[in-house]
Design an enzyme around this catalytic site. Structure first.
Site, short mmCIF file in Angstrom:
data_model
loop_
_atom_site.label_atom_id
_atom_site.label_comp_id
_atom_site.label_asym_id
_atom_site.label_seq_id
_atom_site.Cartn_x
_atom_site.Cartn_y
_atom_site.Cartn_z
CG HIS A 264 -1.81 1.20 1.33
ND1 HIS A 264 -3.11 1.19 0.90
CD2 HIS A 264 -1.56 2.45 1.78
CE1 HIS A 264 -3.64 2.40 1.08
NE2 HIS A 264 -2.73 3.18 1.63
CD GLU A 265 1.64 3.68 3.68
OE1 GLU A 265 1.89 4.73 3.05
OE2 GLU A 265 0.59 3.52 4.34
CG HIS A 268 0.37 6.20 -0.78
ND1 HIS A 268 -0.62 6.97 -1.34
CD2 HIS A 268 -0.22 5.51 0.24
CE1 HIS A 268 -1.76 6.76 -0.68
NE2 HIS A 268 -1.55 5.87 0.27
CD GLU A 294 -5.75 5.44 0.28
OE1 GLU A 294 -4.72 6.13 0.45
OE2 GLU A 294 -6.01 4.45 0.99
ZN ZN Z 1 -3.02 5.28 1.68
#
Ligand code: ZN
Length: 499
Positions: A264-265, A268, A294
Site C-alpha cells: 500500500h505505502e 503511494h 489513494e
Molecule cells: Zn493510503
C-alpha cells in the site's frame, strides 16, 4: 516586467518553498522513525520554526501580488504555465481568505483536540472529546464561509482534500456504490468462513519478512536508490522531493499485515517517484489529489497484490523465504489474502466491506456540518449507522466513533477520498487491462513494469495538469463510476465462495 519574467519569479519562489517543505518533512519522518525519545521538545521547535517560515513566505504581500499579476495576464501564458498559476492561485486564495487569528485558533484547537482524543480513546470517554468536536465543527463552518459563502460548506471543505469534487457527484456515486455493495455483503454473511487460521498466518521470522517486502517492492518498480523502507507504529509514506520514505509494521504471526501495508505505502511511493522531476515544487510536478494518491496505493495493494496472477509469480519466492508455506497452494494463499470478516474497525475491514465504513463517515460528517447532527449525539448516530450499513454495533465508543483521529484533528471532508481512491483504482485497473492485455497473465509473468509505465503516462507524469475527476476521465476514456470496483469485489466474493 515581461510575463516570462513573472512566471520565472513564481517558479523560483515555489521551488524554494518546496525545498523548505522537504527539509520539514525529513524532520517529521525522523520524528516518526528514529528520533530518540528525549529530544521531542527540541524537534517540535525545529519543525515549528520551519513551518512558520514556510507559512510566512506563502503569505507575503509580494508573493500574493505576483500571483494576482500572473493571473490577470494569464492569456499570455503557455498551457503548462497556466496549470502552475491556476493551481497556485486556487490554493493561495483559500489560504488568504482566512485571517491570521482564525488560522491560529484553528491550529491550536486541532492540536488540543488531538491530544484529548488520545486520552478519550484510551479511556473510552467520548464525553471528554465532545466539546472539542463541537468547536471543530463550528470552526470548520466558519472556515468554509470565509472561503466561499455561497457554496455548500461541506463541499468547500471537501475541496481542500479533493479539488474540483462536488457533493452532487459524491452523492450519486456513493448511492450507486452502496446499492451495489449490499447484495455482496449479504452473500458474504451467508458464506461466512470460520475463524480457522489461513495460509499466511503462522510463523514468519521478521528478517525474512523484511527481505521479502524489499524484494516485492523492487519487483513492482520501487527505486531503492531514491527511497527506503523502515518501521513505524502507524505505517505511512513520506516524500522528500523524490526521496520516498516508506514505513511498515511487522507481525511475526501473520505475513499479511506487513506485506500489504508495505505494498500500500509502496503504491503511494511509486506515484511520488513517478512525478515529473523537472517540475519540482510546481503544481505540474505534484500529486493531483488525495483520492488519486489513494488510488495508486489501492491499485497495487488490492487490484494487483490480492490477485491470482500476483501470487502465481510470488508464491515460489515466498516458499523459499518461509518454510511454513511449504504445503500452501495458490488457492490457500488467495483465500488468506482475501479473507473477509465483519469488523467494527475501518482499518481492519476486509475489502468488500471497507467502503461502507467510509459511506457512514461521509453521512455523519455532512450532517455535522449541516447542523442536523450535534457532535454530542455522534455515539448514538454511529451505532445506528453501523447497524444499518454493516449490521454490527460496537459495544464501546473506543471501537466506534473514537477509532479514527480524523475529526479530532480537524479533517472534515477527508474520508470520501479513501473511497474515491478505491473507485479510481478499480477503474484504472480495468482501463489498463484494455490497453495492455489481460492483467492476470502479465502479473503471472512478473511484468509489473508494463503496468507501472501505463500509470506513469496516464497519472504520475500528469501532476495537477487536470483536476482528479478529469484526469481519471481522460485516463480511462469515460467518466469514472463505481462499476469497476463492484465488479472487482464481486470477483473477490466468488473467489472466497469457491475456496
Ligand atoms: Zn493510503
Amino acid at each position: 516586467v515581461s510575463i516570462e519574467n513573472l512566471y520565472e519569479q513564481l517558479t523560483t519562489a515555489l521551488q524554494a518553498n518546496a525545498d523548505l517543505g522537504a527539509a520539514l518533512r525529513l524532520l517529521q519522518w525522523d520524528q516518526e522513525t528514529y528520533m530518540p525519545p528525549g529530544v521531542a521538545a527540541g524537534r517540535a521547535r525545529h519543525i515549528g520554526a520551519l513551518a512558520a517560515t514556510l507559512h510566512e513566505r506563502r503569505t507575503t504581500a509580494g508573493f500574493l501580488d505576483l500571483i494576482d499579476e500572473l493571473w490577470s495576464q494569464r492569456n499570455g501564458l503557455a498551457p503548462w504555465q497556466l496549470v502552475d498559476v491556476r493551481e497556485t492561485k486556487w490554493r493561495t486564495d483559500r489560504q488568504r481568505a482566512l485571517d491570521t487569528a482564525l488560522v491560529r485558533e484553528r491550529s491550536v484547537l486541532h492540536a488540543e483536540a488531538r491530544a484529548v482524543w488520545v486520552g478519550a480513546r484510551a479511556g473510552d470517554d467520548f464525553a471528554a472529546l465532545a466539546p472539542y468536536l463541537e468547536r471543530i465543527v463550528e470552526t470548520e463552518r466558519r472556515v468554509a464561509a470565509c472561503i466561499d459563502t455561497d457554496r455548500d460548506a461541506y463541499e468547500v471543505l471537501l475541496e481542500g482534500y479533493e479539488p474540483g469534487m462536488t457533493v452532487a457527484r459524491l452523492d450519486s456515486c456513493f448511492a450507486e456504490l452502496r446499492a451495489g455493495l449490499q447484495p455482496l455483503v449479504e452473500a458474504l454473511d451467508e458464506s461466512a468462513s470460520a475463524g480457522a487460521p489461513t495460509a499466511l498466518e503462522g510463523s514468519f521470522p521478521l528478517d525474512q519478512q523484511r527481505t521479502f517486502n524489499q524484494r516485492v517492492l523492487e519487483r513492482i518498480g520501487f527505486d531503492f536508490k531514491r527511497g527506503r523502507l523502515d518501521v513505524a507504529a502507524h505505517p505511512f509514506s513520506m516524500s522528500i522531493g523524490g526521496d520516498v520514505r516508506l514505513t511498515t509494521r511487522y507481525d511475526p504471526g501473520d505475513l499479511r499485515y506487513s506485506l500489504y501495508s508495505t505494498i500500500h505505502e509502496g503504491g503511494h511511493g511509486l506515484y511520488e517517484q513517478g512525478l515529473d522531476a523537472t517540475a519540482w515544487g510546481l503544481p505540474r510536478g505534484e500529486p493531483c489529489s488525495l483520492g488519486v494518491h489513494e488510488s495508486q496505493s489501492r491499485f497495487w495493494e488490492n487490484n494487483v497484490a490480492r490477485s491470482a496472477g500476483f501470487w502465481q509469480h510470488f508464491l515460489p519466492a515466498a516458499k523459499e523465504s518461509f518454510p511454513s508455506l511449504d504445503s500452501a497452494s495458490l488457492g490457500d494463499v488467495l483465500h488468506s489474502v482475501n479473507k473477509a470478516k465483519p469488523s467494527l474497525i475501518r482499518t481492519e475491514s476486509d475489502e468488500i466491506r471497507y467502503n461502507l465504513h467510509i459511506l457512514l463517515r461521509y453521512e455523519l460528517e455532512r450532517a455535522l456540518i449541516e447542523g442536523t447532527l450535534l457532535a454530542r449525539d455522534l455515539p448514538a448516530a454511529w451505532r445506528e449507522g453501523m447497524s444499518s450499513f454493516l449490521g454490527v454495533v460496537p459495544q464501546s465508543d473506543r471501537d466506534g466513533v473514537l477509532q479514527d483521529v480524523h475529526w479530532a484533528s480537524g479533517a472534515i471532508g477527508y474520508f470520501p477520498t479513501y473511497t474515491l481512491g478505491n473507485i479510481y483504482a478499480a477503474e484504472l485497473a480495468s482501463a489498463a487491462e484494455q490497453s495492455v492485455g489481460p492483467l492476470h497473465d502479465l502479473l503471472a509473468r512478473g511484468e509489473f513494469h508494463v503496468l507501472l509505465d501505463w500509470l506513469r503516462r496516464k497519472i504520475h507524469r500528469r501532476g495537477q495538469t487536470l483536476r482528479a475527476h478529469e484526469l481519471i476521465t481522460e485516463a480511462i476514456g469515460r467518466e469514472p463510476t463505481p462499476a469497476s470496483l463492484l465488479k472487482h469485489l464481486d470477483e473477490t466474493l466468488r473467489l472466497l465462495q469457491a475456496s
